[in-house]
Write an enzyme that holds these catalytic residues in place. Structure first.
Site, short mmCIF file in Angstrom:
data_model
loop_
_atom_site.label_atom_id
_atom_site.label_comp_id
_atom_site.label_asym_id
_atom_site.label_seq_id
_atom_site.Cartn_x
_atom_site.Cartn_y
_atom_site.Cartn_z
N GLU A 163 0.80 -1.23 0.00
CA GLU A 163 0.00 0.00 0.00
C GLU A 163 0.84 1.28 0.00
O GLU A 163 0.66 2.16 0.83
CB GLU A 163 -0.95 -0.02 1.20
N GLU A 268 -6.45 -10.78 -0.79
CA GLU A 268 -7.22 -10.55 0.44
C GLU A 268 -8.71 -10.48 0.10
O GLU A 268 -9.42 -9.57 0.51
CB GLU A 268 -6.76 -9.25 1.13
#
Length: 382
Positions: A163, A268
């Protein structure tokens, strides 16, 4: 008498063989996700602490029987695994890796460099001031060498950086960026490769289908390759909802990363069935309560027609993954059971969500049989 005993023995052996064959037949009548998707891509799940330690025995059985790949939900992030400068906490990570090795799972390490859940000491000196670029780089190197080196040959792939890019394509203004500069990504991948030259190395992010972020990730891949830095794959987290993203945008991202020679992983995956927050609420308590109720409508269960809608959208995404199985190497659910999903508390705490493949009792939801059927159809087409 002797012959009679012989007949009895033969009868017993025949019964035993029939029992064994019957057991095999029963086993064959219960197909699993990992068997259905074998040869297409790894199907995986994230493990929480109770599953890693074996306290959640029902969850452990689902993991063993249904999934081929595993990742730790929290315990390998830098905060939990390296809480203080001279202290590592390898208890849970060791148990996680041992479970994966013992059960022949594809193990992913998550994650090495992430601005969130990083220990406070990582960025500061004894006076609380930011450390120098040189010190920060050395701390990154020591952390990566220690963690990756400990599991060399056991963990098959690492989320090296997590991220680091915003939706508009700009770099996240993290402490890593502020102190080191944008080459912290390059350095992280370099150190990870040095620590375990055989492990796959991934960049992992959410909203990775946004055009701005997608294009920035593509440019990052090109820049790393131009500098001789190894990167093997892109992790598309896959926290999706009922309305967004579109299948077209998601497919465009898969294709863009694959065109750069990347393995593509959905790392995820979960899909919230709940409505998103879309308007502000005034000070009236009754209005607020009504608003919260509208965002948490399924506390007693999901209507069949809504569950069918959820199933069909999840099926659409898996059809997309199967379509691109030449590039997609792993699809990992972010959790085993609806009961322990983080989506029950995000973005609003206390909601009852149904984002995973197994219900709160660890029973397969209707989607599981549909996914297995879809995978078998794809096999027949192949």
């Amino acid at each position: 008498m002797k012959n009679r005993n012989g007949f009895i023995l033969i009868a017993l052996l025949a019964g035993l063989l029939m029992s064994c064959n019957s057991g095999t037949t029963r086993s064959q009548k219960t197909p699993t996700l990992k068997d259905a998707f074998a040869g297409k891509f790894h199907i995986g799940t994230a493990l929480n602490e109770w599953q890693i330690t074996g306290r959640d025995s029902a969850g452990v059985e689902v993991i063993k029987n249904q999934f081929q790949a595993i990742v730790a939900e929290n315990c390998m992030k830098s905060g939990p695994i390296h809480p203080r400068k001279d202290e590592y906490n390898f208890d849970l990570p060791d148990q996680f890796v041992e479970f994966g090795v013992a059960n022949d799972k594809f193990i992913t390490g998550h994650c090495l460099i992430w601005h969130s859940q990083a220990p406070r000491w990582f960025f500061t000196d004894d006076e609380g001031n930011d450390v120098s670029r040189e010190v920060m780089i050395e701390r990154m190197k020591e952390h990566i060498y220690t963690v990756v080196g400990r599991y060399k040959g056991k963990i098959k792939g690492w989320d090296v950086v997590n991220e680091a890019i915003m939706e508009d394509g700009s770099m996240r203004n993290s402490k890593f960026l502020q102190i080191v500069g944008d080459d912290f990504i390059k350095l992280a991948f370099q150190f990870a490769h040095e620590a375990d030259p055989d492990a796959e190395l991934y960049y992992n992010d959410y909203n990775e289908w946004f055009p701005g972020k997608r294009d920035a990730i593509v440019q990052m891949i090109r820049d790393l390759k131009a500098d001789g830095i190894r990167i093997d794959g892109i992790g598309m987290q896959g926290h999706i909802g009922m309305d967004s993203p579109s299948l077209e945008d998601y497919e465009a991202a898969i294709v863009a990363y694959a065109n750069e020679g990347m393995k593509v992983m959905v790392t995820e995956l979960d899909m919230s069935i709940l409505p998103n927050r879309s308007r502000d609420v005034g000070a009236d308590i009754a209005t607020s309560f009504e608003y919260q109720q509208s965002l948490n409508p399924y506390t007693e269960g999901v209507p069949v027609e809504k569950m069918n809608e959820w199933d069909e959208r999840m099926l659409d995404f898996f059809r997309l993954f199967l379509k691109h199985s030449d590039a997609v190497t792993r699809v990992t659910m972010w959790g085993v059971s609806d009961a322990t999903s983080w989506k029950n508390n995000f973005p609003i705490r206390g909601r009852t969500d149904y984002p995973l493949l197994f219900d709160r009792n660890y029973e397969p939801k209707s989607i599981v049989a549909k996914l297995i059927e879809e995978a078998n159809k794809a096999e027949n087409i192949d």
